[in-house]
Design an enzyme around this catalytic site. Structure first.
Site, mmCIF file in Angstrom:
data_model
loop_
_atom_site.group_PDB
_atom_site.id
_atom_site.type_symbol
_atom_site.label_atom_id
_atom_site.label_comp_id
_atom_site.label_asym_id
_atom_site.label_seq_id
_atom_site.Cartn_x
_atom_site.Cartn_y
_atom_site.Cartn_z
ATOM 1 N N HIS A 149 29.435 36.134 31.826
ATOM 2 C CA HIS A 149 30.900 35.616 31.637
ATOM 3 C C HIS A 149 31.821 36.590 30.756
ATOM 4 O O HIS A 149 31.665 37.900 30.725
ATOM 5 C CB HIS A 149 31.017 34.132 31.329
ATOM 6 C CG HIS A 149 32.320 33.624 31.476
ATOM 7 N ND1 HIS A 149 33.288 34.148 32.098
ATOM 8 C CD2 HIS A 149 33.033 32.285 30.944
ATOM 9 C CE1 HIS A 149 34.552 33.170 31.835
ATOM 10 N NE2 HIS A 149 34.198 32.297 31.161
ATOM 11 N N HIS A 181 31.695 40.196 40.867
ATOM 12 C CA HIS A 181 32.462 39.021 40.270
ATOM 13 C C HIS A 181 31.955 37.887 41.331
ATOM 14 O O HIS A 181 31.934 38.323 42.654
ATOM 15 C CB HIS A 181 34.023 39.459 40.394
ATOM 16 C CG HIS A 181 34.599 38.206 39.591
ATOM 17 N ND1 HIS A 181 35.090 37.201 40.015
ATOM 18 C CD2 HIS A 181 34.951 38.513 38.229
ATOM 19 C CE1 HIS A 181 35.606 36.658 39.032
ATOM 20 N NE2 HIS A 181 35.571 37.198 38.013
ATOM 21 N N ASP A 201 35.995 43.457 32.840
ATOM 22 C CA ASP A 201 35.331 43.766 31.653
ATOM 23 C C ASP A 201 34.861 45.097 31.343
ATOM 24 O O ASP A 201 34.541 45.586 30.295
ATOM 25 C CB ASP A 201 34.238 42.890 31.359
ATOM 26 C CG ASP A 201 34.589 41.375 31.047
ATOM 27 O OD1 ASP A 201 35.552 41.350 30.398
ATOM 28 O OD2 ASP A 201 34.095 40.353 31.848
#
Ligand code: CMC
Length: 429
Positions: free
Chosen positions: A265, A306, A364
């Site tokens: 995450h 994802h 990210d």
């Protein structure tokens, strides 16, 4: 609600009718909530096919790469809005008018300082404590400082808690950074914007003011916008689950921070940099791509893939632009680490394994690179994600509390031992 119904037949018994619910957008949802009283549970580890709540806040279409906050596309918010305005939007449901915007900014500024005892609390951590460990502890401890806003049934208390969290989280995050670095804490400067103030508290010292580059402050503000909310992800679901027991908002957000920490995450931005450092050189990319594809090797390419976005991550598209801008403004385009990242991105985007599984760079990947370019230590990356996400957590918590809700209590498929009799210790093998 629609008039359509799904029918479930088990072993030829009379069919069970299940209502089909319709949202504003997105898939129709089969309401299975009556199944428990009919003797069945459903099984959905990882909740890939389970809507755990109704929400008006954020909409994601993973197949089309769409992300809307209160109906507004993330690309428009990232380009035209600013973080505090986006906070207002998420909390209140609409964009503020000019007066509401000014009032909200003033309110948040009014709450940026923390109680002196929080400084002492942070000073009590080991000098090398991970900043996420400190964040979990300190944000949880906020409920021991702000007793006057803990009544979750009181709308004014909920509002003050939300404002306190949005205002104080950057201050606490920067203090954790300073503690980790062994530098004195910097107090907030309320003449600065939200992101400028964060940079000031992170990088300023009592002997030298930090010179804020507007492009850098803009990139940080955008980074906060892009992380502000993301529907029912692991940390937000954790906040809702903790909140469903009636826990106070500070403890719920601390639970969310704990869930965010993991590398699958929010911890992924830190993991991206750890991975880039491990790869070390462009010549080693092929070896690591092979490791990522090898089912017997636990290695995964961090910052790729994802759960929901199976086309592209719209946040990553915006973040990629910011990333290129920041590298250019800071003159880092030819830095070996960032060149390595660019090469890895290119190779993964063309490789059959990643293309066929729709494993695109996620938000990210680029946020990790931006934060590294800004000189932020990797241990702080997930903390910065948490700063941006706080408004999403508190908005989702507030939405739950102000609507009918029950304590979250998933069930299970029990696969352990069947009933057996206790054996005295001297008779056990
Ligand atoms: N590197 C290599 N292979 C991967 C990767 C990866 N990063 N991600 C998924 N796969 C493979 C996986 O092995 C599987 O292959 P196969 O079908 O041959 O068994 C296939 O792709 C589907 O993967 P999955 O595990 O079913 O996907 P998931 O939806 O459960 O996991 C994920 C999503 C984000 C946890 C995963 O892609 C991952 O671990 N990525 C790296 C960590 C990361 O960057 N996380 C940040 C997510 S974005 C920030 C946020 O919103 O929190």
């Amino acid at each position: 609600m629609t008039n359509r119904k799904a029918t479930l037949t088990v072993d030829g018994e009379s069919p069970i009718e299940l209502p089909i619910l319709k949202g504003t957008r997105g898939q129709d949802v089969i309401d299975i909530s009556s199944l428990g009283s009919q003797g069945y549970f459903t099984y959905d580890p990882g909740f890939s096919a389970t809507a755990a709540c109704q929400s008006d806040i954020t909409y994601i279409d993973g197949a089309k790469g769409v992300l809307l906050h209160r109906g507004y596309p993330i690309e428009q918010l990232a380009e035209k809005s600013d973080y505090l305005e986006t906070c207002y939007l998420l909390l209140e449901g609409q964009l503020p008018n000019a007066q509401q915007k000014t009032e909200f900014e003033t309110t948040i500024k009014y709450h940026t300082m923390v109680n002196r005892s929080i400084e002492q609390f942070i000073s009590g951590f080991r000098h090398d404590a991970h900043p996420m460990a400190m964040m979990c502890g300190v944000v949880g401890a906020m409920s021991s400082f702000y007793h006057d806003s803990l009544d979750i049934t009181n709308q004014q208390h909920r509002t003050i808690s939300a404002h306190r969290l949005i205002a104080k989280i950057p201050t606490i995050a920067a203090m954790c950074h300073k503690h980790f670095n062994g530098q004195p804490y910097m107090y907030p400067d309320n003449s600065l914007s939200y992101s400028e103030n964060f940079l000031h508290m992170m990088f300023g010292t009592p002997c030298e003011r930090y010179k804020i580059k507007p492009a850098v402050a803009k990139a940080v503000d955008r980074l906060f916008i892009l992380h502000a909310d993301h529907e029912q992800n692991a940390s937000t679901s954790t906040v809702r689950l903790a909140g469903s027991s009636g826990a106070n908002p500070f403890s719920c957000i601390a639970a969310g921070i704990a869930a965010l920490w993991g590398p699958a995450h929010g911890g992924a931005n830190e993991a991206v940099l750890v991975m880039l450092n491990e790869i070390g050189h462009e010549d080693n990319i092929a070896e690591y791509i092979a490791k990522a594809k090898d089912k017997n090797d636990p290695f995964r390419l961090m910052g790729f893939g994802h759960r929901v976005y199976k086309n592209y991550d719209p946040r990553a598209t915006v973040m990629r632009e910011s990333c290129n801008e920041v590298l250019e403004v800071l003159g880092l385009e030819n830095d070996p680490l960032f060149r390595l990242a660019k090469k890895l991105e290119k190779i993964a985007l063309e490789d059959e394994y990643f293309v066929s599984r729709k494993l695109y760079p996620n938000v990210d990947f680029y946020s990790g690179i931006i934060l590294k370019a800004l000189g932020i230590p990797v241990e702080m990356f997930t903390v910065i994600f948490a700063v941006g996400r706080t408004v999403g957590w508190i908005s989702q918590w507030n939405e739950m509390i102000t609507n009918p809700y029950r304590i979250g209590r998933p069930r299970q498929l029990y696969t352990g031992a069947d009933t057996r009799d206790y054996v005295p210790v001297d008779k056990r093998q």
